[in-house]
Design a protein around this motif. Structure first.
Motif, mmCIF file in Angstrom:
data_model
loop_
_atom_site.group_PDB
_atom_site.id
_atom_site.type_symbol
_atom_site.label_atom_id
_atom_site.label_comp_id
_atom_site.label_asym_id
_atom_site.label_seq_id
_atom_site.Cartn_x
_atom_site.Cartn_y
_atom_site.Cartn_z
ATOM 1 N N PHE A 53 1.051 -1.508 -0.241
ATOM 2 C CA PHE A 53 0.355 0.639 0.226
ATOM 3 C C PHE A 53 0.815 1.582 0.192
ATOM 4 C CE2 PHE A 53 -3.314 -2.627 0.104
ATOM 5 C CZ PHE A 53 -4.444 -1.769 0.037
ATOM 6 N N ALA A 54 1.931 1.310 -1.084
ATOM 7 C CA ALA A 54 2.558 2.460 -0.855
ATOM 8 C C ALA A 54 1.808 3.938 -0.983
ATOM 9 C CB ALA A 54 3.682 2.244 -1.966
ATOM 10 N N ILE A 108 -1.048 -1.558 9.030
ATOM 11 C CA ILE A 108 -0.009 -1.628 7.475
ATOM 12 C C ILE A 108 1.039 0.031 7.990
ATOM 13 C CG2 ILE A 108 -1.450 0.126 6.144
ATOM 14 C CD1 ILE A 108 0.293 -1.915 4.201
ATOM 15 N N SER A 109 0.069 0.790 9.076
ATOM 16 C CA SER A 109 1.235 2.104 9.773
ATOM 17 C C SER A 109 0.484 3.053 10.726
ATOM 18 C CB SER A 109 1.444 2.743 8.457
ATOM 19 O OG SER A 109 0.365 4.016 7.877
ATOM 20 N N PRO A 110 0.804 4.005 11.314
ATOM 21 C CA PRO A 110 0.785 4.463 12.227
ATOM 22 C C PRO A 110 -0.686 5.216 11.432
ATOM 23 C CG PRO A 110 2.533 4.662 12.694
ATOM 24 C CD PRO A 110 2.594 4.040 11.204
ATOM 25 N N GLU A 111 -1.340 5.442 10.052
ATOM 26 C CA GLU A 111 -2.269 6.682 9.516
ATOM 27 C C GLU A 111 -3.537 5.765 9.742
ATOM 28 O OE1 GLU A 111 -3.020 8.555 5.121
ATOM 29 O OE2 GLU A 111 -1.150 6.792 5.324
ATOM 30 N N PHE A 112 -3.310 4.659 10.318
ATOM 31 C CA PHE A 112 -4.105 3.466 10.117
ATOM 32 C C PHE A 112 -4.388 3.130 11.595
ATOM 33 C CE2 PHE A 112 -3.447 3.482 5.677
ATOM 34 C CZ PHE A 112 -4.261 4.397 4.994
ATOM 35 N N GLU A 152 -1.078 -2.136 19.925
ATOM 36 C CA GLU A 152 -1.299 -1.948 18.246
ATOM 37 C C GLU A 152 0.595 -2.256 17.788
ATOM 38 O OE1 GLU A 152 -3.493 1.210 16.787
ATOM 39 O OE2 GLU A 152 -3.028 2.135 18.523
ATOM 40 N N ASP A 153 0.641 -3.539 16.838
ATOM 41 C CA ASP A 153 1.718 -3.102 16.250
ATOM 42 C C ASP A 153 1.648 -3.001 14.011
ATOM 43 O OD1 ASP A 153 3.701 -5.288 17.447
ATOM 44 O OD2 ASP A 153 1.496 -6.492 17.708
ATOM 45 N N PHE A 154 2.971 -2.168 13.985
ATOM 46 C CA PHE A 154 3.126 -0.875 13.019
ATOM 47 C C PHE A 154 3.459 -1.867 11.769
ATOM 48 C CE2 PHE A 154 1.984 1.748 16.036
ATOM 49 C CZ PHE A 154 0.366 1.706 15.574
ATOM 50 N N LEU A 155 3.486 -1.981 10.455
ATOM 51 C CA LEU A 155 3.809 -2.396 9.752
ATOM 52 C C LEU A 155 5.412 -1.703 9.495
ATOM 53 C CD1 LEU A 155 2.070 -4.959 7.912
ATOM 54 C CD2 LEU A 155 3.234 -5.405 9.849
ATOM 55 N N SER A 156 4.849 -0.130 9.126
ATOM 56 C CA SER A 156 5.136 0.348 8.302
ATOM 57 C C SER A 156 5.753 1.454 9.800
ATOM 58 C CB SER A 156 5.181 0.972 7.365
ATOM 59 O OG SER A 156 6.009 2.223 7.282
ATOM 60 N N SER A 157 6.523 2.051 9.967
ATOM 61 C CA SER A 157 6.537 3.178 11.565
ATOM 62 C C SER A 157 5.932 4.270 10.551
ATOM 63 C CB SER A 157 7.584 2.993 11.766
ATOM 64 O OG SER A 157 9.081 3.742 11.162
ATOM 65 N N SER A 203 6.583 2.019 15.579
ATOM 66 C CA SER A 203 6.210 0.954 15.538
ATOM 67 C C SER A 203 5.225 -0.285 16.273
ATOM 68 C CB SER A 203 7.567 -0.115 15.365
ATOM 69 O OG SER A 203 8.396 0.213 16.570
ATOM 70 N N GLN A 204 5.774 -0.040 17.624
ATOM 71 C CA GLN A 204 4.588 -0.715 18.761
ATOM 72 C C GLN A 204 3.997 0.136 20.032
ATOM 73 O OE1 GLN A 204 6.378 -4.368 20.637
ATOM 74 N NE2 GLN A 204 4.441 -5.320 19.723
#
Length: 338
Positions: free
Chosen positions: A28-29, A174-178, A199-204, A308-309
Motif C-alpha cells: 500500500f505504498a 500497515i502504518s500509524p496512519e491507520f 498495536e503493531d505497525f508494519l511500517s513506522s 512501530s509498537q
C-alpha cells in the motif's frame, strides 16, 4: 462438513497456504487515509455483528456531515480531518450462512469490487480463510484486529489479575496512519474495569507525521505514557497500574527501562484552534471496536508520530466499579482494500 467446505479446506491445507498466511502481497505504498470514496461492511454471521455494525454507522455519521443525536460534523470537528470529502454509506453484505458456507460469494465480491475499502467482522475460525480469499483476490490488508472478552472467573480464578485484562485487543496496522488504538482506548476507559490494546505497525512511517513535522507526542488523557529507553518507537500507555505491571499485562518483557513521554502538540501555523471532537456515547465494547475500525478506515484518528509498537493498558482496583454481566465473546476484525 458439506462438500464445498471440505474441498475448500482441503485445497488450503494441501497447498500449504494456511502455513504461509500473512500480509497479502500488494503493497500500500500509495494508499493514504481519506483517499477512498467507497466503503463496504462485511458481516460474517457472528453474535457481534449488530453491535459492530452500529459502531461503524456511528463513525460514518460523524465523518459525513450527517446529523446524529443532534451532533453535526462541524460541531464534532471532523470536517477538517476528512477534508470535507463525502462518500456513500458503507455497502452492507451479510453472510447469513457464515464465511465457510458462502466463501464463493465473498471471493467474487473481493475480486469484482475494486477500489472499495471493506470493514469486516469474522469469527476466529473464519479469519484465516478470509485472509486467504483476500490474497487470492489481490486485496491488501490495512488493519487486522483480534478481540476477546472474558467475564469474571472465566479462566478459573476468583478474580481477574493484572495479567489477564477482561478485554483484550490486538491490532496489526500497515502504518500509524491507520491506527485504531487511540479511539478504542478513549471509548473503553470510562466503562470497563480492565483492558489491554496492543498495536503493531508494519511500517513506522506516518503520512500525518511527514506532513506535520512540528507535531510532537502528546500524552493520552487518562494514561501515563512511556517510551522504552533505547527504542523511541515503542510506547506504553498505562492507567491504574505501573509500567512494569502494564508490560506484564500485555506479555512484554519487564527488563527494559520505561521513560515518561514528554511533549505537546504545537498550535497550527495559522494560529487557529482545532475544535475538540464531540464525545459519542457508545453502548458497549463491541460497538466501540466497530467505531474504531471505521475511523481507522477513514483515517480520522491517525497516530501523529512514527511508531512501530504501542500498548494501552487499564486496570481499576477490585470493587471500584461493579462488573457487568457480559457474555464471553471473541471475534476478528479487518480493514482491507480491493
Amino acid at each position: 462438513m458439506d462438500v464445498r467446505r471440505r474441498n475448500l479446506m482441503k485445497g488450503l491445507v494441501t497447498g500449504g497456504t494456511l502455513l504461509a498466511l500473512g500480509i497479502p502481497p500488494r503493497v500500500f505504498a500509495s494508499a493514504m487515509a481519506g483517499s477512498v470514496r467507497k466503503f463496504g461492511l462485511l458481516l460474517g454471521n457472528t453474535p457481534a455483528d449488530a453491535a459492530f455494525a452500529a459502531g461503524v454507522r456511528t463513525a460514518y455519521a460523524l465523518s459525513s456531515n450527517v446529523r446524529l443525536n443532534g451532533i453535526a460534523e462541524s460541531e464534532a470537528g471532523l470536517a477538517e480531518s476528512t477534508g470535507n470529502v463525502r462518500f456513500s454509506p458503507p455497502r452492507v453484505i451479510k453472510l447469513t450462512g457464515g464465511l465457510l458456507n458462502e466463501y464463493e460469494v465473498v471471493a467474487k465480491l473481493l475480486e469484482g469490487a475494486r477500489g472499495v475499502r471493506w470493514i469486516a467482522i469474522m469469527d476466529d475460525s473464519s479469519a484465516a480463510v478470509f485472509m486467504e480469499l483476500m490474497r487470492n483476490a489481490g486485496a491488501g490488508l490495512i488493519l487486522r484486529g483480534s478481540h476477546a472478552f472474558s467475564r469474571h472467573g472465566a479462566f478459573g480464578g476468583s478474580s481477574f489479575s493484572r495479567d489477564v485484562p477482561e478485554l483484550r485487543h490486538v491490532w496489526t496496522a500497515i502504518s500509524p496512519e491507520f491506527s485504531a488504538g487511540d479511539v478504542l482506548a478513549e471509548k473503553l476507559l470510562p466503562g470497563y474495569n480492565s483492558f489491554s490494546i496492543v498495536e503493531d505497525f508494519l511500517s513506522s512511517e506516518n503520512f500525518a507525521a511527514r506532513t506535520h513535522p512540528r507535531r510532537l507526542n502528546k500524552p493520552k488523557p487518562g494514561f501515563l505514557s512511556y517510551r522504552l529507553d533505547g527504542f523511541d518507537d515503542i510506547h506504553l500507555h498505562c492507567s491504574g497500574l505501573s509500567a512494569a505491571d502494564g508490560c506484564e499485562s500485555v506479555g512484554w518483557s519487564k527488563a527494559g527501562t520505561w521513560v515518561p513521554l514528554k511533549g505537546q502538540e504545537l498550535e497550527p501555523d495559522d494560529g487557529s484552534t482545532r475544535p475538540k471532537p464531540a464525545q459519542m456515547q457508545l453502548t458497549g465494547w463491541i460497538e466501540s471496536v466497530g467505531y474504531a475500525a471505521m475511523t481507522a478506515a477513514i483515517g480520522l484518528q491517525s497516530y501523529q508520530i512514527p511508531c512501530s509498537q504501542r500498548a494501552f493498558v487499564h486496570h481499576l482496583p477490585p470493587g471500584t466499579r461493579p462488573r457487568r454481566n457480559i457474555r464471553i465473546e471473541r471475534f476478528a476484525s479487518f480493514v482491507i482494500e480491493t
